[in-house]
Design a protein around this motif. Structure first.
Motif, mmCIF file in Angstrom:
data_model
loop_
_atom_site.group_PDB
_atom_site.id
_atom_site.type_symbol
_atom_site.label_atom_id
_atom_site.label_comp_id
_atom_site.label_asym_id
_atom_site.label_seq_id
_atom_site.Cartn_x
_atom_site.Cartn_y
_atom_site.Cartn_z
ATOM 1 N N LEU A 171 0.699 -8.466 15.873
ATOM 2 C CA LEU A 171 -0.373 -8.745 15.225
ATOM 3 C C LEU A 171 -1.341 -7.704 14.949
ATOM 4 N N THR A 172 -1.567 -6.725 15.748
ATOM 5 C CA THR A 172 -2.220 -5.420 15.323
ATOM 6 C C THR A 172 -1.772 -4.862 14.227
ATOM 7 N N GLU A 173 -0.286 -4.602 14.031
ATOM 8 C CA GLU A 173 0.085 -3.900 12.716
ATOM 9 C C GLU A 173 -0.052 -4.928 11.461
ATOM 10 N N ARG A 174 -0.012 -6.216 11.814
ATOM 11 C CA ARG A 174 -0.151 -7.166 10.562
ATOM 12 C C ARG A 174 -1.644 -7.104 10.328
ATOM 13 N N SER A 175 -2.512 -7.119 11.182
ATOM 14 C CA SER A 175 -4.031 -6.928 10.831
ATOM 15 C C SER A 175 -4.342 -5.679 10.047
ATOM 16 N N GLU A 176 -3.637 -4.444 10.328
ATOM 17 C CA GLU A 176 -3.772 -3.156 9.766
ATOM 18 C C GLU A 176 -3.276 -3.296 8.295
ATOM 19 N N ILE A 177 -1.948 -3.732 8.281
ATOM 20 C CA ILE A 177 -1.346 -3.774 7.064
ATOM 21 C C ILE A 177 -2.084 -4.637 6.105
ATOM 22 N N GLY A 178 -2.507 -5.750 6.447
ATOM 23 C CA GLY A 178 -3.231 -6.736 5.693
ATOM 24 C C GLY A 178 -4.509 -6.070 5.139
ATOM 25 N N SER A 179 -5.048 -5.353 6.004
ATOM 26 C CA SER A 179 -6.495 -4.703 5.485
ATOM 27 C C SER A 179 -6.095 -3.663 4.310
ATOM 28 N N MET A 180 -5.021 -2.782 4.577
ATOM 29 C CA MET A 180 -4.519 -1.900 3.770
ATOM 30 C C MET A 180 -4.263 -2.370 2.462
ATOM 31 N N LEU A 181 -3.553 -3.481 2.463
ATOM 32 C CA LEU A 181 -3.310 -4.334 0.909
ATOM 33 C C LEU A 181 -4.319 -4.903 0.518
ATOM 34 N N ASP A 182 -5.190 -5.303 1.149
ATOM 35 C CA ASP A 182 -6.654 -5.948 0.782
ATOM 36 C C ASP A 182 -7.375 -4.733 -0.092
ATOM 37 N N SER A 183 -7.486 -3.406 0.573
ATOM 38 C CA SER A 183 -8.013 -2.535 0.075
ATOM 39 C C SER A 183 -7.583 -2.027 -1.401
ATOM 40 N N ARG A 184 -6.308 -2.509 -1.493
ATOM 41 C CA ARG A 184 -5.162 -1.804 -2.733
ATOM 42 C C ARG A 184 -5.388 -3.287 -3.593
ATOM 43 N N SER A 185 -6.109 -4.344 -3.490
ATOM 44 C CA SER A 185 -6.321 -5.450 -4.594
ATOM 45 C C SER A 185 -4.883 -6.180 -4.293
ATOM 46 N N GLY A 186 -4.036 -6.172 -3.172
ATOM 47 C CA GLY A 186 -2.999 -7.194 -3.188
ATOM 48 C C GLY A 186 -1.667 -6.093 -3.768
ATOM 49 N N ASP A 187 -1.881 -5.229 -4.307
ATOM 50 C CA ASP A 187 -0.659 -4.126 -4.736
ATOM 51 C C ASP A 187 0.289 -3.710 -3.838
ATOM 52 N N ILE A 188 1.393 -4.328 -3.498
ATOM 53 C CA ILE A 188 2.416 -4.029 -2.630
ATOM 54 C C ILE A 188 3.103 -2.806 -2.861
ATOM 55 N N ASN A 189 3.330 -2.453 -4.167
ATOM 56 C CA ASN A 189 3.864 -1.119 -4.579
ATOM 57 C C ASN A 189 2.923 -0.052 -4.160
ATOM 58 N N ALA A 190 1.631 -0.018 -4.573
ATOM 59 C CA ALA A 190 0.492 0.942 -4.055
ATOM 60 C C ALA A 190 0.511 0.946 -2.527
ATOM 61 N N LEU A 191 0.812 -0.003 -1.873
ATOM 62 C CA LEU A 191 0.701 0.126 -0.248
ATOM 63 C C LEU A 191 1.748 0.737 0.236
ATOM 64 N N ILE A 192 3.137 0.371 -0.376
ATOM 65 C CA ILE A 192 4.362 1.030 0.029
ATOM 66 C C ILE A 192 4.284 2.427 -0.394
ATOM 67 N N ALA A 193 3.607 3.011 -1.677
ATOM 68 C CA ALA A 193 3.579 4.387 -1.784
ATOM 69 C C ALA A 193 2.668 5.233 -0.764
ATOM 70 N N ASP A 194 1.578 4.547 -0.306
ATOM 71 C CA ASP A 194 0.687 4.980 0.574
ATOM 72 C C ASP A 194 1.130 5.231 1.904
ATOM 73 N N LEU A 195 1.948 3.942 2.450
ATOM 74 C CA LEU A 195 2.587 4.178 3.686
ATOM 75 C C LEU A 195 3.371 5.428 3.778
ATOM 76 N N LYS A 196 4.144 5.779 2.571
ATOM 77 C CA LYS A 196 5.159 6.573 2.924
ATOM 78 C C LYS A 196 4.321 8.045 3.142
ATOM 79 N N LYS A 197 2.965 7.918 2.563
ATOM 80 C CA LYS A 197 2.092 9.318 3.060
ATOM 81 C C LYS A 197 1.397 9.318 4.121
ATOM 82 N N THR A 198 1.169 8.059 4.629
ATOM 83 C CA THR A 198 0.487 7.871 5.944
ATOM 84 C C THR A 198 0.911 8.418 7.293
ATOM 85 N N SER A 199 -0.258 9.287 7.735
ATOM 86 C CA SER A 199 0.318 10.135 9.097
ATOM 87 C C SER A 199 -0.076 9.185 10.364
#
Length: 199
Positions: A171-199
């Motif tokens: 649930l914690t990760e779902r909430s965080e991933i959801g927030s990250m996706l919202d901030s990228r206007s629902g762009d899953i490809n952008a989310l994927i690219a940013d997750l690869k760089k997130t530390s």
């Protein structure tokens, strides 16, 4: 309550990164679930005591996560309803990016587990498999409850969720991933690219 929530969050996820594989030919048993939890602690200790560099340790935990955690189920749950519109290739790419993201996110804190221990308190059958309740001790920290949920639904005994004092990893990760996706206007490809760089 100890004021070390980050250490507890790291412990929760570090366990997720290191789960024992059981005999795939046999159905999950109570003993197998208990043994899984015992092996988790051993695997964590082995890696953090290896003397390797931090970068090498992170790579090792990512490998353990891929091998022993039910990565696809965890990633699908974290992506939530947004995953329904994702293509098969996007789902695969997200699963890979999510794996690395989790390993990097918590791996830097794994060394806090040195000298820690986990004591199994009880095991009970749940709908999806078994819940193993434990008391976990980190060095310099009082005991806190950690509940492991394990299943053989993927054909092998694997970790799929964990709770720590009521905090649900998925649930914690779902909430965080959801927030990250919202901030990228629902762009899953952008989310994927940013997750690869997130530390």
């Amino acid at each position: 309550m100890p004021n070390s929530l980050n250490r507890r969050e790291f412990f929760l996820s570090s366990v997720a990164l290191s789960v024992l594989i059981a005999n795939p030919a046999m159905a999950l048993t109570e003993d197998a679930a208990r043994n899984l939890v015992n092996q988790v602690v051993s695997d964590i200790d082995r890696v953090i005591s290896s003397g390797k560099s931090d970068a090498a340790i992170l790579r090792e935990f990512e490998k353990l996560f891929v091998r022993y955690a039910d990565v696809n189920i965890m990633a699908q749950y974290a992506l939530g309803a947004d995953g329904r519109s994702a293509s098969a290739s996007q789902k695969r790419a997200f699963s890979e990016a999510f794996t690395g993201y989790i390993a990097r996110k918590y791996g830097k804190q794994f060394r806090d587990f040195v000298g820690g221990r986990v004591e199994i308190q009880s095991t009970r059958q749940i709908k999806a498999g078994y819940e193993v309740k434990t008391l976990a001790y980190l060095r310099g920290d009082g005991p806190f409850e950690v509940s492991f949920h394990v299943s053989d639904k993927s054909g092998r005994d694997k970790f799929f969720n964990i709770f720590i004092e009521g905090v649900n990893l998925l649930l914690t990760e779902r909430s965080e991933i959801g927030s990250m996706l919202d901030s990228r206007s629902g762009d899953i490809n952008a989310l994927i690219a940013d997750l690869k760089k997130t530390s």
